[in-house]
Each structure stands twice: as C-alpha cells, then as structure tokens.
Design a protein around this motif. Structure first.
Motif, short mmCIF file in Angstrom:
data_model
loop_
_atom_site.label_atom_id
_atom_site.label_comp_id
_atom_site.label_asym_id
_atom_site.label_seq_id
_atom_site.Cartn_x
_atom_site.Cartn_y
_atom_site.Cartn_z
N VAL A 94 0.81 -1.22 0.00
CA VAL A 94 0.00 0.00 0.00
C VAL A 94 0.85 1.27 0.00
O VAL A 94 0.61 2.18 -0.82
N PRO A 95 1.86 1.43 0.88
CA PRO A 95 2.68 2.66 0.80
C PRO A 95 3.42 2.82 -0.52
O PRO A 95 3.53 3.94 -1.03
N SER A 96 3.89 1.71 -1.09
CA SER A 96 4.57 1.80 -2.39
C SER A 96 3.60 2.22 -3.49
O SER A 96 3.95 3.00 -4.37
N MET A 97 2.38 1.69 -3.44
CA MET A 97 1.37 2.08 -4.43
C MET A 97 1.03 3.55 -4.32
O MET A 97 0.89 4.25 -5.33
N LEU A 98 0.88 4.05 -3.10
CA LEU A 98 0.56 5.47 -2.91
C LEU A 98 1.70 6.35 -3.41
O LEU A 98 1.47 7.40 -4.03
N GLN A 99 2.95 5.94 -3.15
CA GLN A 99 4.10 6.71 -3.63
C GLN A 99 4.12 6.77 -5.15
O GLN A 99 4.32 7.83 -5.75
N THR A 100 3.91 5.62 -5.78
CA THR A 100 3.90 5.58 -7.24
C THR A 100 2.70 6.30 -7.81
O THR A 100 2.80 6.95 -8.86
N ALA A 101 1.55 6.20 -7.14
CA ALA A 101 0.35 6.89 -7.63
C ALA A 101 0.55 8.40 -7.64
O ALA A 101 0.12 9.09 -8.56
N LYS A 102 1.23 8.94 -6.61
CA LYS A 102 1.51 10.37 -6.60
C LYS A 102 2.42 10.77 -7.75
O LYS A 102 2.18 11.78 -8.43
N THR A 169 11.33 11.72 -0.61
CA THR A 169 10.42 11.37 0.47
C THR A 169 10.86 12.05 1.75
O THR A 169 12.04 11.94 2.12
N GLN A 180 6.00 17.80 1.64
CA GLN A 180 5.92 16.68 0.71
C GLN A 180 6.00 17.14 -0.73
O GLN A 180 6.65 16.48 -1.57
#
Length: 316
Positions: A94-102, A169, A180
């Motif tokens: 989930v954190p990796s997906m959110l980082q990539t989604a941003k 990050t 951010q």
C-alpha cells in the motif's frame, strides 16, 4: 459500451489468471527459496529443520498445488507474507502504491497538457524557429540518460543552491503538504521531462496531418477562428495516437521508474519489485508484477473507450 466493457473485463480476468500462473511458475524457478534467504548465515540450523520449514510453508509440494493454495488465499484477501520486510505483503504494498500513484498523477497532469500545447505550437509553424526549439527539447528529453539528469538537478538545486531537498520522500511521516510537495519537485520534473518528449513528437506529427485534412480547410473557409480550429477540430482528432502512447506508458510509469526512485530514495513500485526479486521475496515480487499487469490491462481498456469518445466514427 457497457456490453463491450463487460466483455473486455471478462477477458482481462482470464489474462490475469494466466499471467498469475506464469509469474508464479517463473518466480518459482529462481535459484534458492524464501527459507534459504530467511535463515541464511545461521549455522545452528540443521538440514532436517530446514526441510521441516519447507514442508510447513508448502514449498515441497508441486507447483500446481502451491499455485492453487496461493490463489485461494489471494481471493480471500491473504496475499502472503514478505520475507524481506517481515510484514504482510499488503502492508508493504500500500505505501509503495501510494508513492507511485503520486508520481504517476503529477507526471500525467503536467506532461499531457504540456505535450499538447508544445506539439500543437510546433505543428502550426513547422520548419520554423519555434518548431526547431521544441524539436530540440523533445530530442534531448528522449536521448539524455535519466539518471544523469537526476544527478545534475540534485547537484544544482539541492547542493549548490539549496532550494530543494535531494530526497523524494520526507524523513518524517507526518510532514506537511508543502514539505511533501517540495520533496516531489525534482523526481516529478525528471519524469515529466522524459515522459513529455515522445508525446510532443506524436502530437506534432498527428497535428500536422490533421491540419491538412479537408474538414480543417472547410472550417477555415467558413471563417472559424484559428483558436477554434486548433482546439475544437484538429486537436481532438490528433489526440488518438497520444491516447495509445499514454496507455502503453502506464505500465512503465507504474513499475518502471526504478532509476528515479533509487536516486531520490523513494520506495515506489519499481524499487519494491526490484528489491523483492533481488532478495527472493516470492510473495512480494509476484503480487507487485501482477499488479503492474492489472494496471496495463485497465489502461488499455480505458484507451479503447477513449477512442470512441474522441472520434464517433470509431465503433467498439
């Protein structure tokens, strides 16, 4: 359109099942296994204990049985346990997906309008100075190595000028929105530069072809303003090739920004998948690669639906 979408979704489910089995099979052929990686360097373990651990995790079973057990567990929401991070796969994912989604969202929001504007401007005056300058920028964006540009930006804006942080990050998890955003400026700038270059060339080529079409000459003969000709008539038809390129680039942006994430210290999907494969983390590598496949399938479906919206002559 609804019937077509349901048909494509059913095909996508079949593709996902086939890809999940192939990925499971290929990852299983990697040298070593999670048990070896987990207890490597522990001299107190005996071969008998290691065999018991393999039996406990089901690694001594045939690949078809192991795949079926994984599939049933995945359908119930259990994606397994990461041997690299010692946490459930979903908590790592989930954190990796959110980082990539941003990164994806900001890159697309900036690069698509920029490519449309620069490509249209170059197509209006081909072989002129403006076209040459835009063409040189596009060629440089395609040709220059992204790691080299990233390091140059870090040296200039972080080391020399001190305007922006070198990391993508923040150290603190509860950093403010402004903090951010400042950390995302450099990685997003690099991704936009290398993503907008090919898009400009596609938009320019499509716009030059569209501006010479009969319906554009008719619109100009009727006295339609040049702005309306570009925005309402030409650009909409010229967007079809760019939609194809955008659909193909979704998978690259989602799982392929490994170099950018590594240089700027961001744990996105690309870095996560690379670390999982390098450290023989079967569950994390499998789910990450399968998720990238799902993103590509969804982007292709959205591209096909966009074709019909942009050009009514295209039927689904």
């Amino acid at each position: 359109m609804l019937r077509y979408s349901l048909s494509r979704l059913s095909q996508a489910v079949l593709v996902i099942l086939v890809m999940s089995f192939l990925l499971f099979l290929l990852i299983g052929l990697m040298p070593g296994d999670p048990i070896d990686n987990m207890f490597e360097g522990n001299p107190s373990l005996t071969p008998e204990l290691i065999d018991q651990m393999r039996s406990l995790y089901g690694l001594d079973q045939p690949v078809t049985v192991r795949y079926w057990n994984w599939l049933v567990a995945a359908l119930h929401g259990d994606l397994g346990y990461s041997s690299l991070y010692f946490r459930p796969v979903l908590e790592v994912l989930v954190p990796s997906m959110l980082q990539t989604a941003k990164l994806m969202a900001l890159t697309l929001l900036i690069s698509v309008p920029l490519a449309m504007a620069l490509g249209s401007l170059a197509a209006r005056k081909p072989t002129k100075l403006v076209d040459s300058v835009i063409g040189m920028f596009s060629f440089a964006a395609i040709s220059l190595p992204n790691f080299w540009v990233s390091l140059l930006l870090i040296i200039l804006f972080s080391v020399k000028l001190g305007w922006l942080p070198a990391s993508g990050t923040p150290i603190s998890n509860d950093a403010s929105f402004v903090t951010q955003a400042r950390h995302l400026v450099l990685p997003v700038s690099v991704l936009v530069m290398f993503h907008v270059g090919p898009l400009i060339r596609y938009v320019r080529a499509a716009m030059i072809e569209t501006l010479s079409a009969d319906f554009v000459r008719t619109a100009r003969a009727k006295g339609v303003s040049e702005r309306a000709v570009i925005m309402r008539h030409a650009l909409r038809n010229a967007l079809i090739p760019m939609v194809t390129v955008l659909a193909l680039s979704f998978g690259h942006l989602f799982s392929g920004a490994l170099v950018i994430e590594t240089i700027f210290g961001m744990l996105g999907m690309g870095k996560m998948i690379y670390d999982a494969v390098a450290n023989i983390d079967f569950n994390l590598a499998l789910v990450g690669l399968l998720l990238a496949t799902i993103v590509v399938l969804i982007s292709n479906l959205l591209a096909d639906l966009a074709y019909a919206l942009l050009d009514p002559r295209i039927t689904l």
